[in-house]
Design a protein around this motif. Structure first.
Motif, PDB file in Angstrom:
ATOM      1  N   LEU A 106      -0.319   0.831  -2.742  1.00 24.18           N
ATOM      2  CA  LEU A 106       0.445  -0.059  -1.878  1.00 24.18           C
ATOM      3  C   LEU A 106      -0.476  -0.974  -1.072  1.00 24.18           C
ATOM      4  CD1 LEU A 106       3.219  -0.896  -0.838  1.00 24.18           C
ATOM      5  CD2 LEU A 106       3.081   0.959   0.839  1.00 24.18           C
ATOM      6  N   LEU A 107      -1.535  -0.417  -0.497  1.00 25.73           N
ATOM      7  CA  LEU A 107      -2.454  -1.219   0.307  1.00 25.73           C
ATOM      8  C   LEU A 107      -3.239  -2.192  -0.565  1.00 25.73           C
ATOM      9  CD1 LEU A 107      -3.713   1.458   2.859  1.00 25.73           C
ATOM     10  CD2 LEU A 107      -2.080  -0.392   3.255  1.00 25.73           C
ATOM     11  N   ARG A 108      -3.582  -1.788  -1.778  1.00 26.53           N
ATOM     12  CA  ARG A 108      -4.278  -2.707  -2.684  1.00 26.53           C
ATOM     13  C   ARG A 108      -3.353  -3.844  -3.098  1.00 26.53           C
ATOM     14  NH1 ARG A 108      -7.292   0.884  -7.222  1.00 26.53           N
ATOM     15  NH2 ARG A 108      -8.227  -1.131  -7.766  1.00 26.53           N
ATOM     16  N   LEU A 109      -2.087  -3.541  -3.314  1.00 22.56           N
ATOM     17  CA  LEU A 109      -1.106  -4.583  -3.621  1.00 22.56           C
ATOM     18  C   LEU A 109      -1.025  -5.585  -2.470  1.00 22.56           C
ATOM     19  CD1 LEU A 109       2.517  -3.952  -4.947  1.00 22.56           C
ATOM     20  CD2 LEU A 109       2.039  -5.625  -3.186  1.00 22.56           C
ATOM     21  N   LEU A 110      -0.956  -5.064  -1.253  1.00 23.65           N
ATOM     22  CA  LEU A 110      -0.762  -5.913  -0.087  1.00 23.65           C
ATOM     23  C   LEU A 110      -1.961  -6.803   0.224  1.00 23.65           C
ATOM     24  CD1 LEU A 110       1.157  -3.394   2.184  1.00 23.65           C
ATOM     25  CD2 LEU A 110       2.029  -5.604   1.373  1.00 23.65           C
ATOM     26  N   THR A 111      -3.122  -6.505  -0.336  1.00 18.68           N
ATOM     27  CA  THR A 111      -4.282  -7.365  -0.091  1.00 18.68           C
ATOM     28  C   THR A 111      -4.388  -8.496  -1.108  1.00 18.68           C
ATOM     29  OG1 THR A 111      -5.719  -5.867  -1.355  1.00 18.68           O
ATOM     30  CG2 THR A 111      -5.640  -5.571   1.031  1.00 18.68           C
ATOM     31  N   ALA A 112      -3.452  -8.588  -2.053  1.00 23.69           N
ATOM     32  CA  ALA A 112      -3.425  -9.719  -2.980  1.00 23.69           C
ATOM     33  C   ALA A 112      -3.219 -11.005  -2.181  1.00 23.69           C
ATOM     34  CB  ALA A 112      -2.308  -9.544  -4.004  1.00 23.69           C
ATOM     35  N   PRO A 113      -3.632 -12.146  -2.729  1.00 22.29           N
ATOM     36  CA  PRO A 113      -3.497 -13.400  -1.973  1.00 22.29           C
ATOM     37  C   PRO A 113      -2.092 -13.641  -1.423  1.00 22.29           C
ATOM     38  CG  PRO A 113      -4.889 -13.764  -3.878  1.00 22.29           C
ATOM     39  CD  PRO A 113      -4.363 -12.355  -3.999  1.00 22.29           C
ATOM     40  N   ASP A 114      -1.063 -13.421  -2.239  1.00 23.04           N
ATOM     41  CA  ASP A 114       0.312 -13.590  -1.764  1.00 23.04           C
ATOM     42  C   ASP A 114       1.208 -12.549  -2.442  1.00 23.04           C
ATOM     43  OD1 ASP A 114       2.792 -14.313  -0.899  1.00 23.04           O
ATOM     44  OD2 ASP A 114       2.629 -16.429  -1.430  1.00 23.04           O
ATOM     45  N   PRO A 115       1.331 -11.373  -1.831  1.00 24.52           N
ATOM     46  CA  PRO A 115       2.063 -10.271  -2.471  1.00 24.52           C
ATOM     47  C   PRO A 115       3.553 -10.231  -2.172  1.00 24.52           C
ATOM     48  CG  PRO A 115       1.032  -9.487  -0.466  1.00 24.52           C
ATOM     49  CD  PRO A 115       0.687 -10.950  -0.578  1.00 24.52           C
ATOM     50  N   ALA A 116       4.081 -11.232  -1.482  1.00 24.68           N
ATOM     51  CA  ALA A 116       5.460 -11.140  -1.005  1.00 24.68           C
ATOM     52  C   ALA A 116       6.463 -10.994  -2.142  1.00 24.68           C
ATOM     53  CB  ALA A 116       5.793 -12.355  -0.143  1.00 24.68           C
ATOM     54  N   ASP A 117       6.318 -11.790  -3.198  1.00 23.21           N
ATOM     55  CA  ASP A 117       7.271 -11.697  -4.311  1.00 23.21           C
ATOM     56  C   ASP A 117       7.203 -10.327  -4.983  1.00 23.21           C
ATOM     57  OD1 ASP A 117       8.128 -14.253  -3.862  1.00 23.21           O
ATOM     58  OD2 ASP A 117       6.985 -15.169  -5.487  1.00 23.21           O
ATOM     59  N   ALA A 118       6.000  -9.795  -5.132  1.00 21.67           N
ATOM     60  CA  ALA A 118       5.848  -8.486  -5.762  1.00 21.67           C
ATOM     61  C   ALA A 118       6.487  -7.394  -4.909  1.00 21.67           C
ATOM     62  CB  ALA A 118       4.373  -8.172  -5.988  1.00 21.67           C
ATOM     63  N   ILE A 119       6.347  -7.492  -3.595  1.00 14.30           N
ATOM     64  CA  ILE A 119       6.968  -6.516  -2.697  1.00 14.30           C
ATOM     65  C   ILE A 119       8.488  -6.601  -2.795  1.00 14.30           C
ATOM     66  CG2 ILE A 119       7.414  -6.075  -0.243  1.00 14.30           C
ATOM     67  CD1 ILE A 119       4.903  -4.748  -1.096  1.00 14.30           C
ATOM     68  N   GLU A 120       9.019  -7.803  -2.856  1.00 11.08           N
ATOM     69  CA  GLU A 120      10.466  -7.946  -2.992  1.00 11.08           C
ATOM     70  C   GLU A 120      10.954  -7.358  -4.313  1.00 11.08           C
ATOM     71  OE1 GLU A 120      11.633 -11.988  -2.376  1.00 11.08           O
ATOM     72  OE2 GLU A 120      11.286 -11.903  -0.214  1.00 11.08           O
ATOM     73  N   ALA A 121      10.175  -7.554  -5.378  1.00  8.49           N
ATOM     74  CA  ALA A 121      10.540  -6.982  -6.674  1.00  8.49           C
ATOM     75  C   ALA A 121      10.491  -5.459  -6.627  1.00  8.49           C
ATOM     76  CB  ALA A 121       9.617  -7.522  -7.761  1.00  8.49           C
ATOM     77  N   MET A 122       9.489  -4.919  -5.936  1.00 10.57           N
ATOM     78  CA  MET A 122       9.402  -3.459  -5.767  1.00 10.57           C
ATOM     79  C   MET A 122      10.643  -2.923  -5.075  1.00 10.57           C
ATOM     80  SD  MET A 122       5.538  -2.517  -4.580  1.00 10.57           S
ATOM     81  CE  MET A 122       5.805  -0.749  -4.704  1.00 10.57           C
TER      82      MET A 122
END
Length: 402
Positions: A212-228
């Motif tokens: 989760l923390l590695r995902l959140l350090t992506a340049p712009d993880p907002a769309d991926a978080i919404e998909a999750m």
């Protein structure tokens, strides 16, 4: 496995230590190739961190070849075929080609093989099954390079089967989508994640938090978080999820991506930081920082100007003040100037101590602490201008009235 193309390897993969390692393995009869993330990032022209290699021989043979070349090596995971070679101070992880014998969704029992295609077929995503020789010859058995070019994250083979082998791959799918994907998300992969999201509760908290923390350090993880969230992948581990509005605003403000701060940005305002820290098994330091980031007090007075900013920095410390400032996306005021101050100003220390109160005849105890607190509040209200003499005078004045 047939070679598909040739790529220009970055300097890190052409380092003399890497070439020496390849030469030592070849002399010992071991075929080796770069594999995984370093090849993927080389194809994309991105920075290389760790370098992993796949090798065609079992660990014992690999270690013999390294010892013969006087290369230090450590058996970091013999059960899974992994040896770490340290060449001129640089670590290289060498893992024997493998095939899965048995999986339970969390752990795999593997058998060693010399079949490169078999090794590739057990990996998760097409672009993680890329291999390269030291001359840049590329092996791409599942068209991972094309998927990278199309920003598509695609499971190798049957998505359901890949996830059944390791449920963490649901989390990894969204993490890799955040880093390498773009809309539209791969439908087959997404639907498989939906089907298996309910089983994520069986995973260890440490593995989930790391992904989760590695995902959140992506340049712009907002769309991926919404998909999750849409897939139900956050339901068990992060029921406090509250959308990405603050995250999207934070991304535009922060000078550098910070996974924990971004985690705070997607949580409900009333979220219990202590409960989240325990559930995700965050470190004590991480849990405390999350608690302070989510706290309602002190209120961030961004509109109060330099005096209010200095008071906030003094009370929270520069790092935590910056956290709270960047998260205060709805607060009025010049947050950029406040951020610049927090990054440049060093908060002073209160010029007096408990010893000064004792010299006035007070005995150690709560009264001394209360007096110092009063002086400190007066000193902060004066924007830290009062020197030691002035603070002592204020202490004496308060002492006379106590």
């Amino acid at each position: 496995m047939k070679a598909s193309d040739k790529i220009a390897l970055p300097e890190r993969m052409r380092d003399p230590s890497a070439l020496r390692l390849f030469a030592a393995l070849k002399a010992g009869g071991v075929e080796a190739r770069f594999v995984g993330g370093c090849v993927r990032n080389a194809v994309l022209g991105r920075d290389i961190d760790d370098i992993d290699m796949a090798v065609s021989a079992p660990p014992e043979t690999v270690m013999r070849a390294l010892n013969a070349a006087k290369i230090k090596n450590v058996p970091t995971g013999l059960k899974h075929g992994t040896v770490t070679a340290i060449v001129e101070g640089r670590p290289y992880e060498l893992t024997t080609l493998r095939r899965d014998v048995e999986t339970d969704g969390r752990h795999a029992v593997v058998a060693f093989t010399d079949d490169w295609q078999e090794d590739a077929a057990r990996r998760d995503f097409t672009f993680n099954a890329l291999y390269a020789d030291p001359d840049g010859t590329l092996y791409d058995p599942f068209d991972g390079r094309a998927d990278l070019a199309q920003h598509k994250v695609r499971f190798i083979g049957d998505p359901d089967q890949r996830i059944v082998e390791d449920r963490l791959r649901v989390m990894r799918f969204f993490r890799f989508h955040a880093w390498y994907g773009a809309p539209p998300i791969d439908g087959a992969a997404f639907q498989a994640c939906v089907r298996h999201a309910g089983a994520l509760g069986s995973l260890s908290a440490e593995r989930v938090a790391k992904e989760l923390l590695r995902l959140l350090t992506a340049p712009d993880p907002a769309d991926a978080i919404e998909a999750m969230s849409e897939a139900g992948a956050l339901d068990h581990w992060l029921p406090e999820y509250d959308g990405t509005r603050r995250l999207r605003a934070l991304i535009q403000r922060e000078p550098k991506a910070d996974g924990l701060r971004r985690l705070a940005a997607i949580l409900d305002a009333e979220a219990d930081a202590t409960a989240i820290g325990k559930r995700l098994k965050l470190s004590t330091q991480q849990a405390l920082r999350l608690e302070i980031m989510l706290a309602h007090e002190p209120v961030m007075n961004v509109a109060g100007g330099v005096k209010a900013w200095r008071a906030g920095i003094y009370r929270l410390g520069a790092s935590l003040y910056i956290d709270r400032l960047l998260l205060a996306v709805d607060a009025a005021g010049d947050w950029r100037a406040a951020l610049a101050l927090a990054e440049s100003w060093t908060a002073p220390e209160l010029p007096i101590s408990g010893g000064d109160a004792l010299k006035l005849g007070f005995k150690p105890g709560p009264k001394v602490g209360a007096l110092l607190d009063q002086v400190e509040q007066w000193w902060i209200a004066g924007d830290f201008a009062a020197d030691r003499a002035a603070c002592l005078a204020e202490l004496e004045r308060l002492a006379k009235n106590t």
